[in-house]
Design a protein around this motif. Structure first.
Motif, PDB file in Angstrom:
ATOM      1  N   GLN A   2       0.828  -1.204   0.000  1.00 40.99           N
ATOM      2  CA  GLN A   2       0.000   0.000   0.000  1.00 40.99           C
ATOM      3  C   GLN A   2       0.866   1.259   0.000  1.00 40.99           C
ATOM      4  N   SER A   3       2.006   1.198   0.680  1.00 35.90           N
ATOM      5  CA  SER A   3       2.897   2.354   0.671  1.00 35.90           C
ATOM      6  C   SER A   3       3.497   2.585  -0.718  1.00 35.90           C
ATOM      7  N   ALA A   4       3.850   1.499  -1.388  1.00 34.29           N
ATOM      8  CA  ALA A   4       4.376   1.620  -2.749  1.00 34.29           C
ATOM      9  C   ALA A   4       3.341   2.211  -3.692  1.00 34.29           C
ATOM     10  N   MET A   5       2.079   1.813  -3.529  1.00 33.06           N
ATOM     11  CA  MET A   5       1.014   2.363  -4.357  1.00 33.06           C
ATOM     12  C   MET A   5       0.770   3.840  -4.050  1.00 33.06           C
ATOM     13  N   ALA A   6       0.935   4.222  -2.770  1.00 34.19           N
ATOM     14  CA  ALA A   6       0.784   5.632  -2.417  1.00 34.19           C
ATOM     15  C   ALA A   6       1.875   6.471  -3.081  1.00 34.19           C
ATOM     16  N   ILE A   7       3.097   5.950  -3.081  1.00 32.37           N
ATOM     17  CA  ILE A   7       4.188   6.662  -3.754  1.00 32.37           C
ATOM     18  C   ILE A   7       3.927   6.728  -5.256  1.00 32.37           C
TER      19      ILE A   7
ATOM     20  N   GLY B   3      -7.409   0.708  -0.180  1.00 32.51           N
ATOM     21  CA  GLY B   3      -7.953  -0.583   0.229  1.00 32.51           C
ATOM     22  C   GLY B   3      -6.952  -1.399   1.035  1.00 32.51           C
ATOM     23  N   GLY B   4      -5.687  -1.403   0.592  1.00 36.86           N
ATOM     24  CA  GLY B   4      -4.654  -2.117   1.326  1.00 36.86           C
ATOM     25  C   GLY B   4      -4.398  -1.517   2.694  1.00 36.86           C
ATOM     26  N   SER B   5      -4.459  -0.205   2.797  1.00 33.53           N
ATOM     27  CA  SER B   5      -4.265   0.455   4.082  1.00 33.53           C
ATOM     28  C   SER B   5      -5.373   0.095   5.063  1.00 33.53           C
TER      29      SER B   5
ATOM     30  N   ILE C 173      -7.390  -3.103   9.829  1.00 28.73           N
ATOM     31  CA  ILE C 173      -8.354  -4.051  10.401  1.00 28.73           C
ATOM     32  C   ILE C 173      -7.638  -5.307  10.892  1.00 28.73           C
ATOM     33  N   MET C 174      -6.708  -5.833  10.115  1.00 30.14           N
ATOM     34  CA  MET C 174      -5.984  -7.036  10.506  1.00 30.14           C
ATOM     35  C   MET C 174      -5.133  -6.791  11.749  1.00 30.14           C
ATOM     36  N   ILE C 175      -4.494  -5.638  11.820  1.00 29.18           N
ATOM     37  CA  ILE C 175      -3.683  -5.318  12.994  1.00 29.18           C
ATOM     38  C   ILE C 175      -4.557  -5.220  14.231  1.00 29.18           C
ATOM     39  N   ALA C 176      -5.710  -4.559  14.104  1.00 29.49           N
ATOM     40  CA  ALA C 176      -6.608  -4.422  15.251  1.00 29.49           C
ATOM     41  C   ALA C 176      -7.107  -5.786  15.722  1.00 29.49           C
ATOM     42  N   ILE C 177      -7.507  -6.646  14.789  1.00 28.73           N
ATOM     43  CA  ILE C 177      -8.026  -7.967  15.160  1.00 28.73           C
ATOM     44  C   ILE C 177      -6.947  -8.796  15.851  1.00 28.73           C
TER      45      ILE C 177
ATOM     46  N   SER D  85      -9.726   5.618   5.708  1.00 26.63           N
ATOM     47  CA  SER D  85      -9.261   5.154   4.393  1.00 26.63           C
ATOM     48  C   SER D  85     -10.420   4.681   3.523  1.00 26.63           C
ATOM     49  N   ILE D  86     -11.375   3.987   4.142  1.00 27.85           N
ATOM     50  CA  ILE D  86     -12.529   3.496   3.383  1.00 27.85           C
ATOM     51  C   ILE D  86     -13.376   4.652   2.876  1.00 27.85           C
ATOM     52  N   MET D  87     -13.602   5.654   3.729  1.00 20.27           N
ATOM     53  CA  MET D  87     -14.386   6.822   3.311  1.00 20.27           C
ATOM     54  C   MET D  87     -13.685   7.570   2.183  1.00 20.27           C
ATOM     55  N   HIS D  88     -12.366   7.675   2.269  1.00 21.97           N
ATOM     56  CA  HIS D  88     -11.604   8.314   1.202  1.00 21.97           C
ATOM     57  C   HIS D  88     -11.812   7.585  -0.127  1.00 21.97           C
ATOM     58  N   LEU D  89     -11.717   6.255  -0.092  1.00 23.33           N
ATOM     59  CA  LEU D  89     -11.878   5.466  -1.304  1.00 23.33           C
ATOM     60  C   LEU D  89     -13.304   5.543  -1.841  1.00 23.33           C
TER      61      LEU D  89
END
Length: 305
Positions: free
Chosen positions: A136-141, A168-170, A175-179, A219-223
């Motif tokens: 996701q960071s690579a896609m942001a760059i 989407g990746g962010s 979510i995965m980190i929180a879970i 992030s979801i709202m942004h997308l």
């Protein structure tokens, strides 16, 4: 009244950008206070190096991000005011903002992946999440580079695949980190010898849920706004908002749950985290026999190795 060359929907074009700049400054001020609180804690001197490095890297990147927002705001709302070309040809600082924000998100997400390994999650799940974080960071760059190369912002929807993977990746990583953090903290509390330990970990569990949901929803709202609303710049508000949420949630997690997390980490893996072997205590006793043949237990001596 708008002039002949100024679009009638200028509020929809500049309004979201203005709100994004204001939120950026608001959250930057909150971040400064959070960093001050973090450095003022009695445990700051003994905090682990990765914690300090992450905090200061994120804080410095956020200062640069605020500077970029200032340049962008000055170009669009001051020096370029009244020029319709500024609406479709933003400044260089605006173009590289996604790349900078992707790096900030990556720093925070990798920090939580490191923490998952400390809590006994192994390396499979954290490594998978870290790989998605890097993607996701690579896609942001890539988005920053693409925006710089675009002839104007009207062509921004040509980079939908890059933006979708980035945001989407962010959200997926958050979510995965929180879970996983909630599961690991819950398991540590259940396996504890004392019930008080479980109640002690409830606060860090709630913080993980709240911060993960907050950044993921942003992030979801942004997308969603980027894909659904194409007649104004509503989604750009979250461009300046999301990165500040990442940094503030990181500091909020450390300031509010640091003592509980550190205490439980030291209980679970004392030798691994401290780099020393646990102390071994040998208890020896001696007896003395009096004339009346009664054995009296003298004071025991403790030898600590």
């Amino acid at each position: 009244m708008c002039g002949p060359d100024i679009p009638s929907d200028i509020a929809g074009q500049n309004g979201p950008l203005l709100m994004g700049y204001l939120f950026s400054y608001l959250l930057q001020g909150i971040l400064i206070v959070q960093v001050f609180i973090f450095c003022s804690q009695p445990t700051y001197a003994t905090d682990r190096l990765p914690i300090k490095v992450t905090v200061w890297i994120v804080f410095c990147l956020e200062i640069v991000s605020t500077a970029f927002a200032t340049v962008s705001a000055w170009y669009g709302l001051a020096s370029g005011w009244g020029d319709p070309r500024t609406l479709i040809n933003p400044s260089w600082a605006f173009a590289y903002t996604p790349a900078l924000h992707g790096i900030i998100a990556l720093s925070v997400q990798l920090f939580f992946c490191w923490r998952m390994t400390l809590f006994g999650s192994g390396f499979v799940v954290p490594s998978f999440i870290a790989t998605v974080c890097l993607m996701q960071s690579a896609m942001a760059i890539a988005c920053g580079v693409k925006i710089w190369e675009l002839p104007d912002l009207d062509a921004i929807y040509g980079i939908i695949p890059f933006v979708s993977v980035w945001l989407g990746g962010s959200a997926f990583c958050d979510i995965m980190i929180a879970i996983n953090m909630v599961y690991l903290l819950y398991r540590a509390g259940r396996e504890a010898d004392f019930k008080a330990t479980y109640h002690l970990l409830l606060r860090p569990i709630m913080i993980c849920v709240e911060t993960g949901i907050m950044t993921a929803c942003s992030s979801i709202m942004h997308l969603v706004l980027f894909l659904a609303i194409r007649n104004d710049n509503a989604h750009f508000t979250f461009l300046f908002l999301t990165a500040k949420l990442y940094s503030n949630t990181l500091l909020a997690t450390l300031n509010k749950g640091q003592s509980s997390w550190e205490a439980e980490l030291d209980r679970i893996q004392p030798s691994r985290l401290s780099g020393r072997t646990p102390a071994t205590v040998f208890i020896t006793t001696s007896t003395s026999t009096h004339k009346d043949d009664e054995a009296v237990l003298d004071i025991g001596h403790a030898n600590i190795v």
